[in-house]
Design a protein around this motif. Structure first.
Motif, PDB file in Angstrom:
ATOM      1  N   PHE A 160       4.235   6.015  -5.331  1.00  0.00           N
ATOM      2  CA  PHE A 160       4.407   6.101  -6.781  1.00  0.00           C
ATOM      3  C   PHE A 160       3.266   6.848  -7.473  1.00  0.00           C
ATOM      4  O   PHE A 160       3.462   7.372  -8.577  1.00  0.00           O
ATOM      5  CB  PHE A 160       4.520   4.693  -7.382  1.00  0.00           C
ATOM      6  CG  PHE A 160       5.914   4.144  -7.355  1.00  0.00           C
ATOM      7  CD1 PHE A 160       6.830   4.474  -8.341  1.00  0.00           C
ATOM      8  CD2 PHE A 160       6.323   3.298  -6.338  1.00  0.00           C
ATOM      9  CE1 PHE A 160       8.116   3.973  -8.308  1.00  0.00           C
ATOM     10  CE2 PHE A 160       7.610   2.794  -6.301  1.00  0.00           C
ATOM     11  CZ  PHE A 160       8.517   3.133  -7.287  1.00  0.00           C
ATOM     12  N   ASN A 161       2.105   6.896  -6.860  1.00  0.00           N
ATOM     13  CA  ASN A 161       0.948   7.420  -7.583  1.00  0.00           C
ATOM     14  C   ASN A 161       0.246   8.584  -6.898  1.00  0.00           C
ATOM     15  O   ASN A 161      -0.565   9.249  -7.549  1.00  0.00           O
ATOM     16  CB  ASN A 161      -0.084   6.301  -7.794  1.00  0.00           C
ATOM     17  CG  ASN A 161       0.434   5.184  -8.663  1.00  0.00           C
ATOM     18  OD1 ASN A 161       0.401   5.242  -9.893  1.00  0.00           O
ATOM     19  ND2 ASN A 161       0.922   4.128  -8.020  1.00  0.00           N
TER      20      ASN A 161
ATOM     21  N   ARG B  57      -4.970   7.854 -11.363  1.00  0.00           N
ATOM     22  CA  ARG B  57      -3.621   7.502 -11.791  1.00  0.00           C
ATOM     23  C   ARG B  57      -3.395   5.989 -11.723  1.00  0.00           C
ATOM     24  O   ARG B  57      -2.778   5.394 -12.607  1.00  0.00           O
ATOM     25  CB  ARG B  57      -2.587   8.208 -10.906  1.00  0.00           C
ATOM     26  CG  ARG B  57      -2.303   9.641 -11.305  1.00  0.00           C
ATOM     27  CD  ARG B  57      -1.069  10.122 -10.552  1.00  0.00           C
ATOM     28  NE  ARG B  57      -0.661  11.455 -10.935  1.00  0.00           N
ATOM     29  CZ  ARG B  57       0.471  12.042 -10.530  1.00  0.00           C
ATOM     30  NH1 ARG B  57       1.286  11.393  -9.717  1.00  0.00           N
ATOM     31  NH2 ARG B  57       0.778  13.251 -10.933  1.00  0.00           N
ATOM     32  N   ILE B  58      -3.870   5.380 -10.655  1.00  0.00           N
ATOM     33  CA  ILE B  58      -3.684   3.929 -10.498  1.00  0.00           C
ATOM     34  C   ILE B  58      -4.455   3.175 -11.576  1.00  0.00           C
ATOM     35  O   ILE B  58      -3.946   2.215 -12.177  1.00  0.00           O
ATOM     36  CB  ILE B  58      -4.136   3.492  -9.087  1.00  0.00           C
ATOM     37  CG1 ILE B  58      -3.223   4.121  -8.021  1.00  0.00           C
ATOM     38  CG2 ILE B  58      -4.132   1.972  -8.960  1.00  0.00           C
ATOM     39  CD1 ILE B  58      -3.657   3.837  -6.609  1.00  0.00           C
TER      40      ILE B  58
ATOM     41  N   PRO C 110       0.527  18.401   3.085  1.00  0.00           N
ATOM     42  CA  PRO C 110      -0.707  18.170   2.302  1.00  0.00           C
ATOM     43  C   PRO C 110      -0.649  18.722   0.886  1.00  0.00           C
ATOM     44  O   PRO C 110      -1.351  18.225  -0.011  1.00  0.00           O
ATOM     45  CB  PRO C 110      -1.781  18.879   3.130  1.00  0.00           C
ATOM     46  CG  PRO C 110      -1.241  18.884   4.520  1.00  0.00           C
ATOM     47  CD  PRO C 110       0.229  19.066   4.366  1.00  0.00           C
ATOM     48  N   ASP C 111       0.202  19.739   0.665  1.00  0.00           N
ATOM     49  CA  ASP C 111       0.312  20.288  -0.688  1.00  0.00           C
ATOM     50  C   ASP C 111       0.895  19.281  -1.667  1.00  0.00           C
ATOM     51  O   ASP C 111       0.604  19.322  -2.869  1.00  0.00           O
ATOM     52  CB  ASP C 111       1.183  21.544  -0.682  1.00  0.00           C
ATOM     53  CG  ASP C 111       0.564  22.668   0.131  1.00  0.00           C
ATOM     54  OD1 ASP C 111      -0.681  22.709   0.226  1.00  0.00           O
ATOM     55  OD2 ASP C 111       1.320  23.486   0.687  1.00  0.00           O
ATOM     56  N   ALA C 112       1.745  18.374  -1.151  1.00  0.00           N
ATOM     57  CA  ALA C 112       2.421  17.420  -2.034  1.00  0.00           C
ATOM     58  C   ALA C 112       1.624  16.140  -2.227  1.00  0.00           C
ATOM     59  O   ALA C 112       2.040  15.257  -2.995  1.00  0.00           O
ATOM     60  CB  ALA C 112       3.804  17.083  -1.482  1.00  0.00           C
ATOM     61  N   ILE C 113       0.500  15.987  -1.529  1.00  0.00           N
ATOM     62  CA  ILE C 113      -0.315  14.768  -1.641  1.00  0.00           C
ATOM     63  C   ILE C 113      -1.514  15.061  -2.530  1.00  0.00           C
ATOM     64  O   ILE C 113      -2.266  16.016  -2.312  1.00  0.00           O
ATOM     65  CB  ILE C 113      -0.774  14.294  -0.254  1.00  0.00           C
ATOM     66  CG1 ILE C 113       0.451  13.951   0.611  1.00  0.00           C
ATOM     67  CG2 ILE C 113      -1.686  13.075  -0.381  1.00  0.00           C
ATOM     68  CD1 ILE C 113       0.100  13.532   2.016  1.00  0.00           C
TER      69      ILE C 113
ATOM     70  N   THR D  24       0.827  -1.218   0.000  1.00  0.00           N
ATOM     71  CA  THR D  24       0.000   0.000   0.000  1.00  0.00           C
ATOM     72  C   THR D  24       0.856   1.260   0.000  1.00  0.00           C
ATOM     73  O   THR D  24       0.615   2.207  -0.767  1.00  0.00           O
ATOM     74  CB  THR D  24      -0.928   0.000   1.220  1.00  0.00           C
ATOM     75  OG1 THR D  24      -1.698  -1.203   1.236  1.00  0.00           O
ATOM     76  CG2 THR D  24      -1.870   1.191   1.187  1.00  0.00           C
ATOM     77  N   PHE D  25       1.862   1.290   0.842  1.00  0.00           N
ATOM     78  CA  PHE D  25       2.701   2.482   0.963  1.00  0.00           C
ATOM     79  C   PHE D  25       3.508   2.720  -0.322  1.00  0.00           C
ATOM     80  O   PHE D  25       3.678   3.858  -0.757  1.00  0.00           O
ATOM     81  CB  PHE D  25       3.634   2.330   2.157  1.00  0.00           C
ATOM     82  CG  PHE D  25       4.365   3.582   2.523  1.00  0.00           C
ATOM     83  CD1 PHE D  25       3.687   4.779   2.699  1.00  0.00           C
ATOM     84  CD2 PHE D  25       5.736   3.574   2.696  1.00  0.00           C
ATOM     85  CE1 PHE D  25       4.358   5.940   3.044  1.00  0.00           C
ATOM     86  CE2 PHE D  25       6.415   4.731   3.031  1.00  0.00           C
ATOM     87  CZ  PHE D  25       5.724   5.914   3.210  1.00  0.00           C
TER      88      PHE D  25
END
Length: 808
Positions: free
Chosen positions: A86-87, A130-131, A118-121, A80-81
């Protein structure tokens, strides 16, 4: 009518013929009233005894199930991590490659461009999209989910089976779960044997022996040990530029076992019987071709799965070792026993906890021996690199202390971290200038614990070739990680191009070295420790063995394994041939002890011997005896006076070991009656494991802590020390008999063996070791996790490497 009711107490075992030896299918077995449940006949005794052993070693039901639960959670977390990283992470924002403008009002305008986590997620909808757009991710997730479901089903089955084992411990063995940690395996095994006598748990024979239980648990492992001993498995490779390389990983070992023992097309038709066709020599070529095809298919399957296994290996290594390397950069320079080393050094019929304890005791001596080798060129380079790196690091730290805003400079933290790692690595190449090392004595100390050593190491302990061969058994942790990462790539080629070529040799090996034991099934004949069939004349079995060179075990493994099993299992009664060998060995010990130093002299030298071997402190007990035996030849050869102020003539490690062993076969231990009360009344006494009052009192005076040890732990320590003394003595006698007598050196010529034909009827008493106690509780055979903390702790306390120029 009464006869009919009595007959109903008997049951035919026609439904369980798969576990019945030939000719016993119609055996009538009495089933006691108290065992009319799932324990009155076990279909798979191998699995049953193995689960009983693992249940004990893994500390009971709760610990085992909790470990398996977290294994499932760990696998789910890694998958999961990794998918999330990656996505679902916007790395351009995370690395500040793209500006972020917060619309919220803030008193500080600079905070509007400040990047938060949170800005990068990415939002969940965008992440899911994406997945879904990546077909490879979908395929890998399906594969991972399938494997996880398989593991979940397996865990559920383990819960059911080990719950039955828990009930067996409570109801049959009368061991409560809160008391399980207080029982040694020898005590559990003793209760199993007593239960068989009382209730006929195993129906094929009236009584179980310790060797029967070991054969059941170690059936396939004994085969693996024998194949490594006979150099049958292709694990020693010749590579350009690298030379001789040993390559054996968990994945390669798993494939060996899958092909030979329990996989589709394997040589065994079930867990305890070799397929009858492999026992006949008539069609050996056809069987070799069949095995070759099985190996080819397995190699192609590994090649097909290589990308997926490699991805998992990389991810698991990254998540497992990155934090450890960041916290302790020198941990990669720590050493561990290699998987090949564990098989090479393992005795026949040696359980996992016994091997782990023995190699654990040898960890510090072998670390000191390996650290005694250093390169003067690398030392000079390391000192200068450490100086320059330390200078730059000192300036950066000083600037940081002066103004913490220095930390905001780009890559400043990276530079500090890298410089710290460089300094830690270079310091490991700088030897301690004040230590004096004795390579020969260190190697002898290593031999005392690992029990096996090639003949050509004797007298060559200071050579780099010996060190390189030891490194194959005792490898760097970094090398271990690298081999495991390369395993998915290398394993298919070893199977296809190397193992296939040995198909005929493997077929011949299993036909020639498989015997059927009543009530046990087919086992490796080496595991019987039969001196007559597999003894080596150069290892004190001359005149007692009929084995050809092909049938002999290498490096004295049959003889040493017999002594180890006899000492660890004092109630076991050896067969006649083995009893004769042990009697001859004891007679030889008495002869050499007559010309050896006295035990009182050895004990008086113990502190000086311990210092000579560079131990951190002079510990009392069996370690004192062992240190005295190891260093006594050096003291006498150097002309050091003894405590009686007289110079002592040179003596050998063999004569010193013989003197201690002879003293251990004297009268009773002072606390013998108290210890003996822990065991049944029919427990035989051991003349080889009963120390006289002089030896024990001397050690008790040197350290009062020995009084606080429990009786079982004390006797376990003495059992280990006794086996170490036997290993030293047998190696010395072997070296003396195989090499010309030296006019000067570390040992004298051998004392000739007398004709013992008149003593073959002498009564042999098994060795009394009490209960075997392991220094630390084990968690099974998961090598990369179970030894990591212990080895890193020991390595961190071990002194730096020494220059071989300052040696004895």
């Amino acid at each position: 009518m009464a006869n009919f009711e009595a007959y109903q107490e008997y049951q035919r075992i026609e439904d369980f013929e798969e576990d019945s030896p030939p000719g016993e299918e119609d055996l009538l077995v009495h089933v006691p009233e108290g065992l009319r449940d799932s324990w009155h006949h076990i279909k798979n005794l191998d699995n049953f005894f193995t689960r009983i052993y693992h249940f004990h070693q893994k500390n009971g039901f709760a610990c085992m199930m909790l470990s398996e639960f977290f294994e499932l959670v760990q696998f789910l977390f890694v998958v999961t991590f990794t998918t999330f990283l990656f996505n679902c992470v916007e790395y351009d924002v995370l690395f500040a490659n793209r500006a972020v403008n917060h619309t919220t009002h803030s008193q500080n305008p600079l905070d509007r461009n400040k990047v938060t986590l949170p800005d990068a997620i990415l939002p969940s909808q965008q992440c899911t999209q994406r997945i879904q757009e990546n077909s490879w991710i979908i395929f890998l997730l399906i594969m991972a989910a399938t494997f996880w479901v398989y593991r979940l089903i397996k865990v559920f089955c383990n819960i059911l089976s080990y719950w039955e084992i828990r009930q067996f411990y409570i109801k049959a063995l009368k061991i409560r779960m809160d008391e399980l940690c207080n029982f040694t395996w020898q005590e559990v095994q003793s209760r199993l044997i007593n239960l068989q006598r009382e209730q006929q748990m195993c129906i094929h024979k009236k009584e179980l022996t310790e060797l029967d239980i070991y054969h059941r648990i170690l059936r396939f492992k004994n085969y693996m040990v024998a194949m490594v001993n006979k150099s049958l498995l292709p694990v020693q490779l010749q590579l350009p530029l690298l030379g001789d390389v040993v390559f054996l990983t968990q994945g390669l070992k798993y494939n060996f076992e899958l092909i030979l023992f329990w996989g589709p097309g394997s040589l065994f038709q079930n867990k305890w019987n070799l397929h009858p066709k492999y026992k006949r020599a008539g069609n050996r070529l056809e069987l070799a071709q069949q095995l070759s095809r099985v190996i080819l298919l397995m190699g192609l399957a590994n090649l097909l799965l290589c990308p997926f296994i490699l991805v998992w290996q990389v991810l698991y290594a990254f998540f497992s070792y990155t934090e450890v390397i960041r916290r302790e950069p020198g941990s990669l320079g720590a050493r561990r026993w290699s998987l090949y080393g564990r098989l090479y050094l393992r005795h026949f019929n040696e359980l996992d906890h016994e091997l782990h304890g023995r190699l654990g005791r040898g960890y510090k001596p072998v670390t000191k021996y390996m650290n005694s080798f250093t390169s003067p060129l690398l030392t000079v380079l390391a000192k200068n690199v450490a100086f320059f790196s330390g200078s730059v690091l000192a300036v950066l730290i000083a600037l940081t202390v002066y103004d913490e805003d220095v930390l905001t400079v780009q890559h400043i933290l990276t530079a500090i971290t890298v410089l710290g790692v460089v300094i830690t690595i270079t310091r490991s190449f700088i030897p301690d200038e004040h230590m004096v090392w004795c390579p020969e004595q260190l190697l002898q100390c290593v031999l005392a614990h690992i029990h096996y050593m090639p003949d050509h190491w004797k007298g060559n302990a200071n050579k780099s070739e010996t060190r390189d061969e030891m490194a194959q058994l005792f490898q760097y942790k970094a090398v271990f990680i690298l081999e495991e990462l390369l395993s998915p790539i290398v394993t298919p080629f070893i199977l296809i191009f190397l193992l296939r070529n040995k198909s005929l040799e493997i077929i011949d090996f299993f036909r020639n070295f498989t015997v059927e034991v009543l009530g046990v099934g087919d086992i490796c004949s080496f595991a019987q420790m039969d001196i007559r069939r597999h003894g080596n004349p150069q290892w004190m079995s001359e005149g007692q063995t009929e084995a050809s060179v092909y049938q002999q075990a290498e490096n004295g493994k049959t003889e040493l394994s017999l002594m180890h099993f006899t000492i660890k299992n004092p109630r076991w009664q050896p067969p006649q041939d083995s009893s004769v060998f042990i009697s001859h060995l004891k007679e030889k010990v008495q002869q050499d002890a007559a010309v050896g130093p006295s035990t009182q002299l050895l004990l008086s030298e113990a502190p000086l011997c311990t210092s000579l071997l560079s131990n951190e402190s002079a510990t009392a007990g069996p370690d004192n005896l062992l240190a005295s035996v190891l260093a006594h030849p050096v003291l006498t050869a150097s002309g050091l006076p003894g405590r009686d102020r007289r110079f002592i003539p040179p003596s050998t490690a063999a004569s010193a070991a013989a003197s201690v062993l002879a003293s251990l076969s004297g009268s009773q231990l002072p606390s013998r009656n108290r210890v003996h009360s822990l065991h049944p009344a029919n427990h035989p006494e051991s003349p080889m494991y009963c120390s006289d009052r002089t030896v024990v009192d001397s050690m008790c005076v040197s350290d009062s802590r020995i009084h606080s040890q429990t009786s079982s732990a004390l006797h376990s320590e003495f059992a280990s020390a006794e086996m170490s003394l036997h290993a030293i003595y047998m190696h010395e006698v072997h070296q003396q008999s195989s090499l010309p007598q030296r006019s000067s050196g570390h040992w004298q010529g051998p004392v000739p063996m007398r004709d013992l034909s008149s003593n073959t009827g002498s009564q042999l008493h098994p060795v009394h070791t009490g209960s075997i106690s392991v220094p630390t509780p084990l968690r099974g055979w998961t090598e990369e996790e179970e030894e990591e903390e212990e080895e890193e702790e020991i390595n961190s306390r071990s002194p730096p490497r020494q220059d071989t120029g300052s040696s004895c």
